[in-house]
Design a protein around this motif. Structure first.
Motif, PDB file in Angstrom:
ATOM      1  N   ILE A 124     -12.811 126.222  70.932  1.00 46.04           N
ATOM      2  CA  ILE A 124     -11.704 125.441  71.484  1.00 46.04           C
ATOM      3  C   ILE A 124     -10.420 126.144  71.059  1.00 46.04           C
ATOM      4  O   ILE A 124     -10.146 126.286  69.871  1.00 46.04           O
ATOM      5  CB  ILE A 124     -11.720 123.989  70.987  1.00 46.04           C
ATOM      6  N   VAL A 125      -9.666 126.597  72.051  1.00 40.88           N
ATOM      7  CA  VAL A 125      -8.446 127.357  71.783  1.00 40.88           C
ATOM      8  C   VAL A 125      -7.263 126.535  72.288  1.00 40.88           C
ATOM      9  O   VAL A 125      -7.180 126.240  73.486  1.00 40.88           O
ATOM     10  CB  VAL A 125      -8.470 128.724  72.504  1.00 40.88           C
ATOM     11  N   GLU A 126      -6.363 126.158  71.389  1.00 38.18           N
ATOM     12  CA  GLU A 126      -5.162 125.431  71.820  1.00 38.18           C
ATOM     13  C   GLU A 126      -3.921 126.271  71.536  1.00 38.18           C
ATOM     14  O   GLU A 126      -3.737 126.795  70.433  1.00 38.18           O
ATOM     15  CB  GLU A 126      -5.024 124.068  71.144  1.00 38.18           C
ATOM     16  N   LEU A 127      -3.069 126.369  72.546  1.00 37.14           N
ATOM     17  CA  LEU A 127      -1.815 127.102  72.432  1.00 37.14           C
ATOM     18  C   LEU A 127      -0.707 126.113  72.106  1.00 37.14           C
ATOM     19  O   LEU A 127      -0.449 125.182  72.873  1.00 37.14           O
ATOM     20  CB  LEU A 127      -1.487 127.826  73.742  1.00 37.14           C
ATOM     21  N   GLY A 128      -0.083 126.291  70.944  1.00 38.57           N
ATOM     22  CA  GLY A 128       0.954 125.360  70.515  1.00 38.57           C
ATOM     23  C   GLY A 128       0.394 123.987  70.251  1.00 38.57           C
ATOM     24  O   GLY A 128       0.666 123.053  71.007  1.00 38.57           O
ATOM     25  N   PRO A 129      -0.420 123.806  69.181  1.00 41.32           N
ATOM     26  CA  PRO A 129      -1.155 122.549  68.972  1.00 41.32           C
ATOM     27  C   PRO A 129      -0.327 121.372  68.475  1.00 41.32           C
ATOM     28  O   PRO A 129      -0.888 120.302  68.259  1.00 41.32           O
ATOM     29  CB  PRO A 129      -2.199 122.940  67.897  1.00 41.32           C
ATOM     30  N   GLY A 130       0.985 121.554  68.279  1.00 38.13           N
ATOM     31  CA  GLY A 130       1.807 120.431  67.825  1.00 38.13           C
ATOM     32  C   GLY A 130       1.352 119.900  66.484  1.00 38.13           C
ATOM     33  O   GLY A 130       1.192 120.646  65.524  1.00 38.13           O
ATOM     34  N   LYS A 131       1.085 118.608  66.422  1.00 36.32           N
ATOM     35  CA  LYS A 131       0.629 117.971  65.177  1.00 36.32           C
ATOM     36  C   LYS A 131      -0.893 117.862  65.117  1.00 36.32           C
ATOM     37  O   LYS A 131      -1.441 117.143  64.284  1.00 36.32           O
ATOM     38  CB  LYS A 131       1.263 116.587  65.047  1.00 36.32           C
ATOM     39  N   ALA A 132      -1.589 118.539  66.037  1.00 33.76           N
ATOM     40  CA  ALA A 132      -3.060 118.576  66.097  1.00 33.76           C
ATOM     41  C   ALA A 132      -3.660 117.245  66.517  1.00 33.76           C
ATOM     42  O   ALA A 132      -4.882 117.058  66.436  1.00 33.76           O
ATOM     43  CB  ALA A 132      -3.665 119.028  64.772  1.00 33.76           C
ATOM     44  N   THR A 133      -2.860 116.324  67.017  1.00 38.45           N
ATOM     45  CA  THR A 133      -3.370 115.014  67.439  1.00 38.45           C
ATOM     46  C   THR A 133      -4.345 115.144  68.598  1.00 38.45           C
ATOM     47  O   THR A 133      -5.384 114.476  68.639  1.00 38.45           O
ATOM     48  CB  THR A 133      -2.197 114.102  67.838  1.00 38.45           C
ATOM     49  N   LEU A 134      -4.013 115.993  69.565  1.00 39.15           N
ATOM     50  CA  LEU A 134      -4.888 116.196  70.719  1.00 39.15           C
ATOM     51  C   LEU A 134      -6.246 116.721  70.289  1.00 39.15           C
ATOM     52  O   LEU A 134      -7.291 116.247  70.761  1.00 39.15           O
ATOM     53  CB  LEU A 134      -4.228 117.159  71.704  1.00 39.15           C
ATOM     54  N   VAL A 157      -3.283 128.839  68.295  1.00 39.05           N
ATOM     55  CA  VAL A 157      -2.226 129.846  68.454  1.00 39.05           C
ATOM     56  C   VAL A 157      -0.910 129.172  68.094  1.00 39.05           C
ATOM     57  O   VAL A 157      -0.423 128.302  68.820  1.00 39.05           O
ATOM     58  CB  VAL A 157      -2.186 130.402  69.887  1.00 39.05           C
ATOM     59  N   GLU A 158      -0.335 129.558  66.956  1.00 36.94           N
ATOM     60  CA  GLU A 158       0.847 128.890  66.415  1.00 36.94           C
ATOM     61  C   GLU A 158       1.733 129.897  65.675  1.00 36.94           C
ATOM     62  O   GLU A 158       1.261 130.621  64.810  1.00 36.94           O
ATOM     63  CB  GLU A 158       0.415 127.778  65.448  1.00 36.94           C
ATOM     64  N   ILE A 159       3.029 129.944  66.028  1.00 34.59           N
ATOM     65  CA  ILE A 159       3.940 130.892  65.368  1.00 34.59           C
ATOM     66  C   ILE A 159       4.722 130.254  64.234  1.00 34.59           C
ATOM     67  O   ILE A 159       5.309 130.969  63.414  1.00 34.59           O
ATOM     68  CB  ILE A 159       4.943 131.497  66.374  1.00 34.59           C
ATOM     69  N   SER A 160       4.729 128.932  64.148  1.00 36.43           N
ATOM     70  CA  SER A 160       5.514 128.249  63.120  1.00 36.43           C
ATOM     71  C   SER A 160       4.660 127.939  61.896  1.00 36.43           C
ATOM     72  O   SER A 160       3.656 127.235  61.986  1.00 36.43           O
ATOM     73  CB  SER A 160       6.088 126.943  63.682  1.00 36.43           C
TER      74      SER A 160
END
Length: 455
Positions: A124-134, A157-160
């Protein structure tokens, strides 16, 4: 003195100079990258100072350059310093509004994967996962559907580094930094043993069968802005006025971006304004290639249009629209996604063998209702502990589907492997065409209540 003698003398002198220079080198010890640390926030120049200095030194910035600086500056960038999602931030996302949203997406991915095979092992690849809630909501569904730790892995995939820390603390029971030689820069493990990896670039994610999720990701990618003049397309730049304030100006001549990005059919019709994200087009092409070559599905969910809009660049601060050229770094910069451009980037071109079957876009209201979101809503309301909780669940759902709120502004698009043409003609993709009448998958997860978590 003849020329032969002159060349002989010059060669002798040059040889002597070359030999003598060998004593001028000094050995310099390079710093160990592992010991280097970023300056603390607030100890470096502000973003406005950085932007003004760049303009004074190099001239006006493209909107894409401006967005890149504001979003990803290592110490002062918008996503680098604090949590920005939620009621206390500048904006809120669908997964934060209701757990139903992520659960429907989890069921959708699972149902569509059954058309391809067992879908294990799964990335499972998420781009920009935010707070990982999804991801948490999707994992809860997969746990109910029988997926175990050996069956899947998570690739974020997260740059922050700030958001990476938030994600790790919510997803993992343990997490750690890794050696610089590895493609990922961080790793962890969930309480049930699922491996989690973080990357700063999609290109570094392993090429395996995957579910790709890009929820509110493309809207923050840097864009170039163009206007059509009597002389043709010209680019909008950001410059300093006489009062040292940022303002827009239009170029007198074609820029490199005009020549490289504005191509048919993007400039077709009577359009007088264009916003194009070169990076967005590149990532869409990457997703199409990965899905087609290595298997899987990509789902993009974002607010956007199909080419009918021109000027959508704006900023959000405390859930209100503000001037994007004021207070850089303190506001969320965004632009509506042009789904017609993503379709072009992902579809087959004469020079590419790998491409995707592109479905959509469809409105969020239509997608959720076709995936029987109301059936899941009923389960959540039946399991609510009080009338107040039931009312909150209903209000959250209404916000997701109300045309005046998120129902029509947000849209879904999916990429399938090109080999699935016959299969999708026989069994149309859920959410994008015929409603889901078979509630088998919902029956399997109906026992998951509002407070349940993955174990």
């Amino acid at each position: 003195m003849n020329s032969r003698h002159i060349f002989k003398m010059c060669n002798k002198l040059l040889l002597q100079q070359t030999i003598s220079r060998s004593y001028g080198y000094k050995v310099v010890k390079r710093p160990d990258p592992k010991t280097l640390k970023m300056p603390a926030p607030g100890t470096t120049p502000s973003l406005m100072e950085i932007i003004k200095e760049k303009i004074k030194l190099n001239g006006p910035l493209t909107v894409a350059e401006y967005m890149h600086i504001v979003i990803s500056n290592p110490t002062e960038g918008y996503y680098m310093k604090k949590e920005v999602i939620g009621e206390g931030g500048d904006f809120i996302t669908s997964p934060e509004i209701s757990q139903l949203f992520g659960e429907i997406l989890g069921i959708w991915f699972y149902a569509e994967t059954q058309k391809m095979g067992p879908g294990k092992p799964l990335q499972i690849v998420e781009l920009g996962p935010g707070k990982a809630t999804l991801l948490l909501d999707i994992l809860r569904v997969l746990n109910r559907l029988g997926y175990k730790a050996p069956d899947l892995s998570l690739h974020l995939v997260e740059i922050s580094s700030t958001m990476q820390s938030v994600q790790a603390n919510r997803l993992c029971i343990s997490h750690r930094e890794v050696d610089l030689e590895l493609p990922h820069n961080y790793e962890g493990e969930t309480v049930s043993g699922i491996k989690v990896y973080w990357y700063n670039d999609l290109k570094k994610v392993p090429n395996n069968f995957s579910w790709y999720i890009a929820h509110e990701f493309f809207d923050v990618l840097p864009i170039h802005k163009f206007e059509k003049t009597e002389k043709g397309w010209r680019e909008l730049l950001i410059d300093l006025d006489g009062q040292d304030k940022l303002y827009y100006r239009i170029t007198a001549e074609e820029t490199t971006s005009c020549k490289s990005l504005i191509r048919p059919p993007l400039d077709s019709g009577d359009r007088t304004e264009l916003e194009i994200s070169a990076r967005g087009l590149g990532i869409a092409r990457q997703l199409a290639t990965r899905v087609d070559q290595f298997g899987g599905i990509a789902l993009i969910a974002d607010y956007g249009h199909e080419g009918e809009k021109g000027d959508t660049f704006r900023a959000f601060h405390k859930h209100k629209v503000v001037n994007p050229l004021e207070n850089p770094g303190k506001c969320d910069l965004t632009a509506d996604v042009d789904f017609s451009q993503l379709r072009i980037a992902a579809s087959k071109t004469p020079s590419n063998e790998n491409y995707a079957l592109v479905m959509g876009p469809v409105k969020q209201k239509e997608f959720l209702e076709r995936c029987q979101a109301e059936a899941r809503l009923k389960v959540l309301m039946d399991n609510a502990k009080s009338e107040s909780d039931r009312e909150k669940i209903k209000m959250s759902y209404d916000m997701l589907i109300d045309p005046a709120k998120m129902g029509e502004r947000f849209k879904f698009m999916a990429f399938y492997p090109s080999t699935m043409t016959e299969m999708l003609n026989k069994y149309p993709p859920l959410g994008f065409s015929t409603p889901l009448h078979d509630l088998t998958y919902f029956e399997k997860v109906k026992g998951v209540g509002a407070g349940d978590h993955l174990t």
